[in-house]
Design a protein around this motif. Structure first.
Motif, PDB file in Angstrom:
ATOM      1  N   UNK A  89       0.824  -1.303   0.156  1.00 17.91           N
ATOM      2  CA  UNK A  89      -0.127   0.055   0.098  1.00 17.91           C
ATOM      3  C   UNK A  89       0.974   1.210  -0.028  1.00 17.91           C
ATOM      4  N   UNK A  90       1.741   1.289   0.827  1.00 17.26           N
ATOM      5  CA  UNK A  90       2.728   2.347   0.920  1.00 17.26           C
ATOM      6  C   UNK A  90       3.481   2.690  -0.348  1.00 17.26           C
ATOM      7  N   UNK A  91       3.927   1.701  -1.045  1.00 19.28           N
ATOM      8  CA  UNK A  91       4.704   1.617  -2.301  1.00 19.28           C
ATOM      9  C   UNK A  91       3.722   2.181  -3.411  1.00 19.28           C
ATOM     10  N   UNK A  92       2.524   1.727  -3.619  1.00 17.21           N
ATOM     11  CA  UNK A  92       1.758   1.749  -4.718  1.00 17.21           C
ATOM     12  C   UNK A  92       1.378   3.331  -4.765  1.00 17.21           C
ATOM     13  N   UNK A  93       1.162   3.988  -3.592  1.00 13.35           N
ATOM     14  CA  UNK A  93       0.800   5.321  -3.393  1.00 13.35           C
ATOM     15  C   UNK A  93       1.816   6.408  -4.084  1.00 13.35           C
ATOM     16  N   UNK A  94       2.983   5.821  -4.070  1.00 13.92           N
ATOM     17  CA  UNK A  94       4.038   6.777  -4.527  1.00 13.92           C
ATOM     18  C   UNK A  94       4.382   6.546  -6.052  1.00 13.92           C
ATOM     19  N   UNK A  95       3.998   5.363  -6.604  1.00 16.57           N
ATOM     20  CA  UNK A  95       4.210   5.318  -8.035  1.00 16.57           C
ATOM     21  C   UNK A  95       3.514   5.778  -9.092  1.00 16.57           C
ATOM     22  N   UNK A  96       4.100   6.875  -9.842  1.00 18.22           N
ATOM     23  CA  UNK A  96       3.153   7.351 -11.178  1.00 18.22           C
ATOM     24  C   UNK A  96       3.410   6.963 -12.273  1.00 18.22           C
ATOM     25  N   UNK A  97       4.567   6.284 -12.524  1.00 22.32           N
ATOM     26  CA  UNK A  97       5.129   5.826 -13.824  1.00 22.32           C
ATOM     27  C   UNK A  97       4.307   4.441 -14.030  1.00 22.32           C
ATOM     28  N   UNK A  98       3.526   4.456 -15.076  1.00 18.05           N
ATOM     29  CA  UNK A  98       2.704   3.259 -15.533  1.00 18.05           C
ATOM     30  C   UNK A  98       3.600   2.013 -15.595  1.00 18.05           C
ATOM     31  N   UNK A  99       4.727   1.936 -16.349  1.00 22.52           N
ATOM     32  CA  UNK A  99       5.450   0.981 -16.640  1.00 22.52           C
ATOM     33  C   UNK A  99       6.082   0.332 -15.354  1.00 22.52           C
ATOM     34  N   UNK A 100       6.595   1.256 -14.501  1.00 22.11           N
ATOM     35  CA  UNK A 100       7.125   0.929 -13.164  1.00 22.11           C
ATOM     36  C   UNK A 100       5.908   0.420 -12.267  1.00 22.11           C
ATOM     37  N   UNK A 101       4.778   0.831 -12.242  1.00 20.16           N
ATOM     38  CA  UNK A 101       3.675   0.537 -11.529  1.00 20.16           C
ATOM     39  C   UNK A 101       3.174  -0.850 -11.745  1.00 20.16           C
ATOM     40  N   UNK A 102       3.032  -1.294 -12.981  1.00 23.66           N
ATOM     41  CA  UNK A 102       2.718  -2.591 -13.548  1.00 23.66           C
ATOM     42  C   UNK A 102       3.852  -3.429 -13.092  1.00 23.66           C
ATOM     43  N   UNK A 103       5.036  -3.252 -13.302  1.00 23.08           N
ATOM     44  CA  UNK A 103       5.964  -4.180 -12.948  1.00 23.08           C
ATOM     45  C   UNK A 103       5.979  -4.325 -11.305  1.00 23.08           C
ATOM     46  N   UNK A 104       5.861  -3.358 -10.483  1.00 23.61           N
ATOM     47  CA  UNK A 104       5.750  -3.771  -9.232  1.00 23.61           C
ATOM     48  C   UNK A 104       4.572  -4.822  -8.615  1.00 23.61           C
ATOM     49  N   UNK A 105       3.259  -4.186  -9.241  1.00 20.98           N
ATOM     50  CA  UNK A 105       2.239  -5.318  -8.972  1.00 20.98           C
ATOM     51  C   UNK A 105       2.506  -6.667  -9.255  1.00 20.98           C
ATOM     52  N   UNK A 106       3.129  -6.713 -10.433  1.00 24.72           N
ATOM     53  CA  UNK A 106       3.486  -8.015 -11.083  1.00 24.72           C
ATOM     54  C   UNK A 106       4.293  -8.873 -10.219  1.00 24.72           C
ATOM     55  N   UNK A 107       5.345  -8.058  -9.844  1.00 25.84           N
ATOM     56  CA  UNK A 107       6.540  -8.620  -9.093  1.00 25.84           C
ATOM     57  C   UNK A 107       6.099  -8.884  -7.623  1.00 25.84           C
ATOM     58  N   UNK A 108       5.178  -8.073  -6.882  1.00 26.04           N
ATOM     59  CA  UNK A 108       4.731  -8.261  -5.722  1.00 26.04           C
ATOM     60  C   UNK A 108       3.626  -9.607  -5.451  1.00 26.04           C
ATOM     61  N   UNK A 109       3.006  -9.511  -6.470  1.00 32.14           N
ATOM     62  CA  UNK A 109       1.867 -10.798  -6.436  1.00 32.14           C
ATOM     63  C   UNK A 109       2.709 -11.921  -6.672  1.00 32.14           C
ATOM     64  N   UNK A 110       3.723 -12.145  -7.667  1.00 29.43           N
ATOM     65  CA  UNK A 110       4.485 -13.457  -8.158  1.00 29.43           C
ATOM     66  C   UNK A 110       5.392 -13.733  -7.021  1.00 29.43           C
ATOM     67  N   UNK A 111       5.925 -12.849  -6.174  1.00 32.49           N
ATOM     68  CA  UNK A 111       6.665 -12.879  -5.156  1.00 32.49           C
ATOM     69  C   UNK A 111       6.121 -13.550  -4.019  1.00 32.49           C
ATOM     70  N   UNK A 112       4.960 -13.069  -3.524  1.00 33.91           N
ATOM     71  CA  UNK A 112       4.359 -13.483  -2.199  1.00 33.91           C
ATOM     72  C   UNK A 112       3.309 -14.370  -2.401  1.00 33.91           C
ATOM     73  N   UNK A 113       2.859 -14.678  -3.574  1.00 36.76           N
ATOM     74  CA  UNK A 113       1.661 -15.877  -3.676  1.00 36.76           C
ATOM     75  C   UNK A 113       2.363 -16.928  -4.513  1.00 36.76           C
ATOM     76  N   UNK A 114       3.299 -16.840  -5.560  1.00 35.81           N
ATOM     77  CA  UNK A 114       4.113 -17.763  -6.278  1.00 35.81           C
ATOM     78  C   UNK A 114       3.064 -18.645  -7.089  1.00 35.81           C
ATOM     79  N   UNK A 115       2.392 -17.598  -7.949  1.00 29.22           N
ATOM     80  CA  UNK A 115       1.484 -18.571  -8.992  1.00 29.22           C
ATOM     81  C   UNK A 115       2.495 -18.999 -10.014  1.00 29.22           C
ATOM     82  N   UNK A 116       2.073 -20.310 -10.905  1.00 29.47           N
ATOM     83  CA  UNK A 116       2.855 -20.412 -11.845  1.00 29.47           C
ATOM     84  C   UNK A 116       2.894 -19.477 -13.163  1.00 29.47           C
ATOM     85  N   UNK A 117       1.696 -18.990 -13.335  1.00 28.74           N
ATOM     86  CA  UNK A 117       1.683 -17.788 -14.277  1.00 28.74           C
ATOM     87  C   UNK A 117       0.681 -16.734 -13.769  1.00 28.74           C
TER      88      UNK A 117
END
Length: 644
Positions: free
Chosen positions: A314-342
């Motif tokens: 939540x703290x990180x998402x509030x501060x990111x305005x660059x779309x490419x960086x934001x999408x990368x962060x969401x993707x990496x956060x979910x992948x790292x913490x929940x570890x889906x195959x895809x």
């Protein structure tokens, strides 16, 4: 003045202050005003008790006992009235009648206030000054208090059971707060019946009760009061333990190492007191952080890691305005913490929802039309769901289930901003083969809520800094970035390059093919340039058919290294554009480029001068026959060099 009267006075002043604040700031909210009335009744009771504590005669003690009972008489009725108003979605005639009966009972008891059958007198008592000697009718007040308390708790419990969301949490916190009132009564009777010196616990419990009630009613950021109390208690206990341990250890060390040197000195007590204090002062900030972290782990148990993920995300998402960086962060956060195959992250893009980020062995060209049944389903259900949930509860939705299975979807998470579906996240099964737990779903919900808002903000920011036709940065943003990069160049003496790019004979294209084809050419040219520059280069539409590129150096590059790199990029752009066909009409294009490279060593260099140098080279490239690149090095040896 003894410590017991001080506690009673503190409780009176606390309740009175809260009541005044609520009266002044919450005049238009009936439930809050009723809460203020309850606090006034508590304040009268506590102040009267304080005066009883310090009374100098039996007559004074009796008078203030009766005055304090004015508050005690109206506490039950104001409490019931507040509970009725708070839970009024379930109101009925019985509830209204109960409030009326409560006020009638309070009025009746008020009339009995000076009747000896209600309060027959007072007697001296340890710690509290004078104790009330109840008459035969005093039992009415006790029964009245008990009935109002039980009926209020009963009503709150059913309201808690039948409601959802924020109000449910409020009702739960009110019920927990009422435990303070019960404990206060128990502590008061303990004071009356024991000869042991007991601190004024009931006064502090009254403060806790009224503070918790008020906080729960007024705050917009509701917290679980039970957790607050547990965390505060643990923090106090751990802090005392740590302070005691360090004080004892430091005092012992001081005595062992310094007692011979200062055997006859009076400074030993001062030294043994100062050293542990200094040590504790130095280690307290990191120690406090460690204690709080440990307490969170104890209080939240297995949920601690999930809460940390939610908090940090939540703290990180509030501060990111660059779309490419934001999408990368969401993707990496979910992948790292929940570890889906895809994982697929779809966002709305015109008529389709397209994959904008993905992880695992996934395809990046998936898209789903707005009319697809899955989109309508997500807009209706608006919650995170597993494939099992959908198959169990919506077995008739064959098309939706089929779409999800084609994507190997195990969980789907809608992204909703301002009641609109802006995208969704699709997760395959976990790499471990385990099912997604309720805590996993809670984390996904929290991430989705914040991610949807962040994506919306990034969209707005992107629109504010980009050209509507080409999607490139606009002139104003380019000026902002060149100021930033030039300041960096001055500070570290890093090279910085500007390229001005202009389409040759673009007016002829508009005249021959029309402005719509001309627009299509601009969009396609922008796409070609994007593919041939570095990720961190700034590419902007400067105006009309003229474009500008800002190429900062990578770390401590020399001027010659940066010159070669920038010249290579400029020449590649010219060749790539020349070999492509543009628009549906297959138009051939050439461009002229002017390049200015600054070595970072001239403190007088400005953005206007640097852009002007690139512009001069652009005009010279055009004068030399167009389809050329001209480069100049600025502030070292000003000379022209034609790359091709």
């Amino acid at each position: 003045m003894e410590w017991y009267p001080l506690g009673t006075l503190a409780a009176a002043l606390f309740n009175l202050t809260l009541a005044v604040v609520i009266y002044k700031r919450q005049r238009n909210k009936r439930a809050n005003l009723l809460l203020a009335n309850l606090l006034i009744a508590l304040a009268v009771w506590c102040f009267g008790s304080f005066m009883v504590n310090i009374a100098s005669s039996v007559e004074q003690g009796l008078l203030w006992t009766r005055i304090s009972h004015i508050g005690a008489i109206f506490i039950p009725s104001t409490f019931i009235h507040f509970i009725w108003e708070f839970s009024k979605p379930r109101k009925n005639k019985n509830n209204l009648l109960m409030v009326v009966v409560a006020y009638l009972a309070s009025t009746y008891l008020l009339l009995l206030l000076f009747d000896p059958s209600f309060i027959s007198g007072v007697s001296t008592a340890k710690y509290i000054g004078y104790a009330t000697e109840p008459g035969s009718k005093y039992l009415i007040l006790i029964i009245f208090l008990g009935l109002c308390f039980v009926s209020g708790a009963y009503r709150l419990f059913y309201f808690y059971r039948d409601t959802e969301g924020y109000r449910k949490q409020q009702a739960k916190n009110f019920l927990f707060s009422m435990l303070f009132a019960l404990l206060a009564v128990g502590a008061y009777f303990a004071v009356l019946t024991t000869s042991v010196a007991i601190p004024p616990i009931e006064n502090f419990l009254i403060i806790a009760f009224s503070g918790a009630f008020s906080y729960n009613m007024l705050t917009k950021r509701l917290a679980d009061i039970k957790l607050i109390v547990a965390k505060a208690t643990l923090f106090l206990a751990y802090s005392i333990a740590v302070i005691a341990s360090y004080t004892a250890l430091s005092a012992l060390s001081t005595w062992v190492f310094f007692r011979h040197a200062f055997e006859h000195s009076s400074y030993i007590p001062l030294l043994t007191a100062t050293i542990p204090f200094a040590i504790f002062a130095m280690i307290f900030p990191p120690l406090r952080k460690g204690i709080i972290s440990y307490i969170d782990k104890v209080v939240y148990g297995r949920d601690y890691n999930y809460r940390q993920v939610i908090k940090e995300t939540s703290e990180a998402l509030v501060s990111i305005l660059n779309m490419r960086e934001l999408l990368g962060f969401i993707n990496d956060t979910v992948s790292h913490n929940l570890k889906p195959k895809r994982l697929y992250l779809f966002l709305k893009d015109g008529h389709y929802f397209q994959v904008k980020a993905f992880s695992g062995v996934a395809s990046s060209n998936r898209k789903i039309a707005k009319e697809n049944a899955l989109i309508a389903f997500l807009e209706t259900e608006r919650r995170t769901m597993s494939l099992w949930d959908i198959e169990s509860n919506f077995s008739e939705e064959i098309k939706i289930i089929s779409t999800l299975k084609r994507m190997n979807a195990e969980v789907i998470v809608p992204l909703l901003a301002k009641d609109r579906l802006t995208g969704f996240i699709v997760l395959d099964e976990k790499k471990s083969g385990k099912s997604y737990s309720p805590q996993d779903m809670e984390v996904l919900n929290a991430i989705a809520t914040n991610a949807a808002i962040a994506v919306e903000n990034a969209h707005l920011y992107q629109e504010a800094i980009t050209d509507g036709l080409t999607g490139l940065y606009h002139h104003k943003y380019f000026q902002f970035r060149i100021k930033e990069e030039l300041a960096r160049s001055h500070r570290y003496h890093f090279p910085l390059a500007v390229i001005m790019l202009d389409i040759d004979f673009f007016k002829k294209i508009n005249d021959r093919h029309g402005h719509q084809i001309g627009d299509q050419v601009l969009v396609e040219l922008a796409s070609v340039v994007r593919k041939n520059i570095r990720l961190f280069d700034v590419f902007a539409r400067y105006g009309g058919e003229e474009f500008a590129l800002l190429l900062p150096s990578m770390g401590e590059e020399s001027m010659e290294e940066h010159y070669k790199k920038v010249s290579s990029i400029a020449n590649r752009l010219k060749k790539e554009i020349e070999k492509n066909k543009f628009s549906d009409n297959k138009i051939n294009l050439t461009v002229s480029l002017g390049v200015a490279i600054f070595d970072g060593k001239d403190p007088q260099m400005t953005t206007a001068k640097l852009i002007n140098q690139a512009d001069v080279q652009l005009y010279k490239a055009k004068e030399a026959g167009r389809n050329r690149v001209f480069v100049t090095k600025v502030a070292t040896a000003d000379y022209l060099y034609e790359v091709s």
